[in-house]
Write an enzyme that holds these catalytic residues in place. Structure first.
Site, PDB file in Angstrom:
ATOM      1  N   ASP A 136      -3.798 -18.368   5.686  1.00 22.03           N
ATOM      2  CA  ASP A 136      -3.226 -17.048   6.215  1.00 22.03           C
ATOM      3  C   ASP A 136      -4.409 -16.387   6.828  1.00 22.03           C
ATOM      4  OD1 ASP A 136      -1.565 -14.826   5.970  1.00 22.03           O
ATOM      5  OD2 ASP A 136      -1.483 -14.809   3.818  1.00 22.03           O
TER       6      ASP A 136
ATOM      7  N   ARG B 230       8.990 -10.014  13.915  1.00 19.02           N
ATOM      8  CA  ARG B 230       8.303  -9.565  15.023  1.00 19.02           C
ATOM      9  C   ARG B 230       9.230  -9.354  16.311  1.00 19.02           C
ATOM     10  NH1 ARG B 230       5.539  -8.337  11.176  1.00 19.02           N
ATOM     11  NH2 ARG B 230       3.887  -9.712  10.418  1.00 19.02           N
TER      12      ARG B 230
ATOM     13  N   LYS C 281       5.335 -20.928   2.922  1.00 22.40           N
ATOM     14  CA  LYS C 281       4.212 -20.057   2.452  1.00 22.40           C
ATOM     15  C   LYS C 281       4.388 -19.302   1.146  1.00 22.40           C
ATOM     16  CE  LYS C 281       5.153 -16.141   5.422  1.00 22.40           C
ATOM     17  NZ  LYS C 281       4.743 -15.425   6.810  1.00 22.40           N
TER      18      LYS C 281
ATOM     19  N   HIS D  95      -4.058  -8.797   1.542  1.00 24.08           N
ATOM     20  CA  HIS D  95      -4.873  -8.169   2.513  1.00 24.08           C
ATOM     21  C   HIS D  95      -5.581  -7.289   2.234  1.00 24.08           C
ATOM     22  CE1 HIS D  95      -0.321  -9.193   4.064  1.00 24.08           C
ATOM     23  NE2 HIS D  95      -1.015  -9.378   5.192  1.00 24.08           N
TER      24      HIS D  95
END
Length: 482
Positions: A254, A79, A171, A184
């Site tokens: 998540d 990011r 994770k 997702h």
């Protein structure tokens, strides 16, 4: 008995929200003042290191112990570097080097960058064992396909991050590496017996118990979770992760907006109640969040306490663990003493070269367009920033032909750059036909495979597509300007 106001504050204390833009809107700050645990930052919140430091300071002005989270894995998921690519190689590259001291140093550098930016919770490292070669969501985010290797690097990565006072969140428990679907978009299933899970998927989490947080996966593992995703499984989270493995940190979900959670539960608010009841402490809502969604989640949590779906004591325990995480990470240590060339040096060690790059002098570089996972987002990748005067074109494999590329090359060799080239019939066919008719080299920047086109002069594997990986590949081919 808690007042309605007190119960709502407890509910807010379990939530990681998000907001659009480079500045925090009023509602995002007001929620922090009302008890919201914190916010997750995404690429759309970040323009520069100076800007993000100003943004995190603004968030902390509303709540001094706010959790400010981010997905900064290095490699393909970044990011802070979403405009350029990460300056560090990711886990696959670190795993193939297999130097735990290097992994610790790289993650300490990532932690220092985050601390300087005011971020105190990194939703990393990924410690899934990538046993499915065509895994669409993990791949190069994993240290490898060997449980012992992943376990030792998981431990090193956690140690590195937390040395900078930034909380690590390992994770995706109980392991997303054997899936062929993206949580997702749907609910993946890992249909393996419990002994296999204990030997293959769970060891890295046992090695990462010093992490201040562990993230759940929205995957169904019938032997462990029954018909539910792990995020909603009390047996997986409370009995196994807490009871059997002895994890004492915060269990983080998540993103609840993902189909593997929201679709199963009937919406994000209901998913929040089910996750808390199973044993989760901190709920990532996702990227698309506004004040109305947060209010709906809070209302549902309050209703869940009222109708018996969620015990108030469970909610209080979740808030307590989240508050402890916030206390631990309240003062990350902004350090600038790591080697600025660390990422490039690490990426160089991960490059594997087969054949003779000398046969590819002064080439035309052809980058084959590839998609990106939701976890990665649209981050630049490839060799272009490192090529100096070398020409590069980007094409879709299905929309071009070997003859057109050979004509464009005008006598020059061709270097084809791609990610997961073996997975695309169009890409394989294009490269194989080129290699039988022209001097061709290949740079594979995705998860490696055994595919090698006949006639290829050199095959370069980078084990990732970060900015650092691209530089290392260009150097290996002798293409860098300096």
């Amino acid at each position: 008995m808690a007042t309605d106001h007190g119960l709502r504050r407890l509910a807010l204390g379990t939530l990681l929200a998000a907001f659009p833009g480079l500045e925090a809107p009023d509602w995002a700050l007001e929620l922090l003042g009302d008890g919201l645990a914190g916010h997750t930052l995404f690429g759309f919140n970040i323009d520069s290191r100076t800007q993000v430091a100003k943004l995190t300071a603004e968030l902390r002005s509303a709540r001094g112990d706010a959790l400010i989270a981010i997905d900064e894995e290095g490699g393909d998921v970044t990011r802070l570097g979403h405009r350029t690519g990460s300056p560090y190689p990711g886990n696959a590259a670190l795993g193939v080097v297999d130097d735990v001291e290097l992994t610790t140093r790289v993650y300490a550098a990532i932690g220092a960058d985050l601390a300087a930016a005011g971020v105190n919770l990194d939703l990393a490292p990924t410690v899934d064992v990538n046993t499915a070669d065509d895994n669409p969501i993990i791949g190069t985010r994993s240290f490898g396909a060997s449980p012992p290797l992943v376990a030792r690097h998981a431990r090193a990565a956690v140690e590195g991050l937390q040395s900078a006072g930034v909380a690590a969140c390992a994770k995706h428990f109980p392991g997303h590496g054997a899936t062929l679907a993206d949580s997702h978009l749907e609910l993946p299933t890992v249909d393996a017996p419990l002994p296999v899970l204990r030997e293959r998927d769970l060891p890295p989490f046992a090695a990462a118990l010093s992490a201040r947080a562990i993230m759940t996966a929205h995957i169904r593992v019938p032997a462990l979770t029954g018909d539910d995703p792990a995020t909603f499984s009390r047996f997986a989270l409370t009995d196994v992760l807490r009871g059997e493995y002895g994890f004492r940190g915060a269990i983080v979900t998540d993103a609840l907006e993902m189909k593997g959670a929201a679709l199963v539960a009937g919406g994000i608010p209901r998913a929040a109640v089910r996750a808390l009841a199973a044993g989760a402490d901190l709920l990532c809502i996702g990227a698309r969040v506004d004040a109305e969604l947060v209010a709906a989640i809070v209302d549902e949590i309050v209703a869940g306490v009222g109708d018996g779906r969620l015990a108030r004591s469970r909610l209080e325990a979740a808030v307590s663990r989240t508050a402890e995480l916030a206390r631990w990470s309240a003062t990350p240590h902004a350090r600038g003493d790591h080697d600025a060339g660390l990422g490039i040096a690490a990426a160089r060690r991960a490059v594997r070269v087969e054949g003779s790059p000398a046969a590819l002098a002064s080439p035309l570089v052809v980058q084959l367009s590839s998609g990106h996972s939701i976890a990665e987002g649209r981050v630049p990748w490839g060799l272009r920033p490192h090529l100096g005067g070398t020409e590069q074109v980007e094409v879709a494999a299905a929309a071009t032909s070997p003859a057109a590329l050979i004509e464009r090359a005008a006598g020059r060799p061709i270097v084809v750059v791609g990610r997961h080239l073996h997975r695309s019939g169009d890409s394989r066919s294009l490269v194989e036909k080129l290699a039988t008719a022209h001097p061709v080299g290949v740079v594979e920047m995705g998860w490696p495979s055994l595919w090698r086109p006949a006639g290829c002069r050199a095959f370069v594997t980078t084990h990732g597509a970060s900015l650092a990986n691209g530089r290392a590949a260009a150097e290996a081919l002798g293409l860098t300007a300096s």
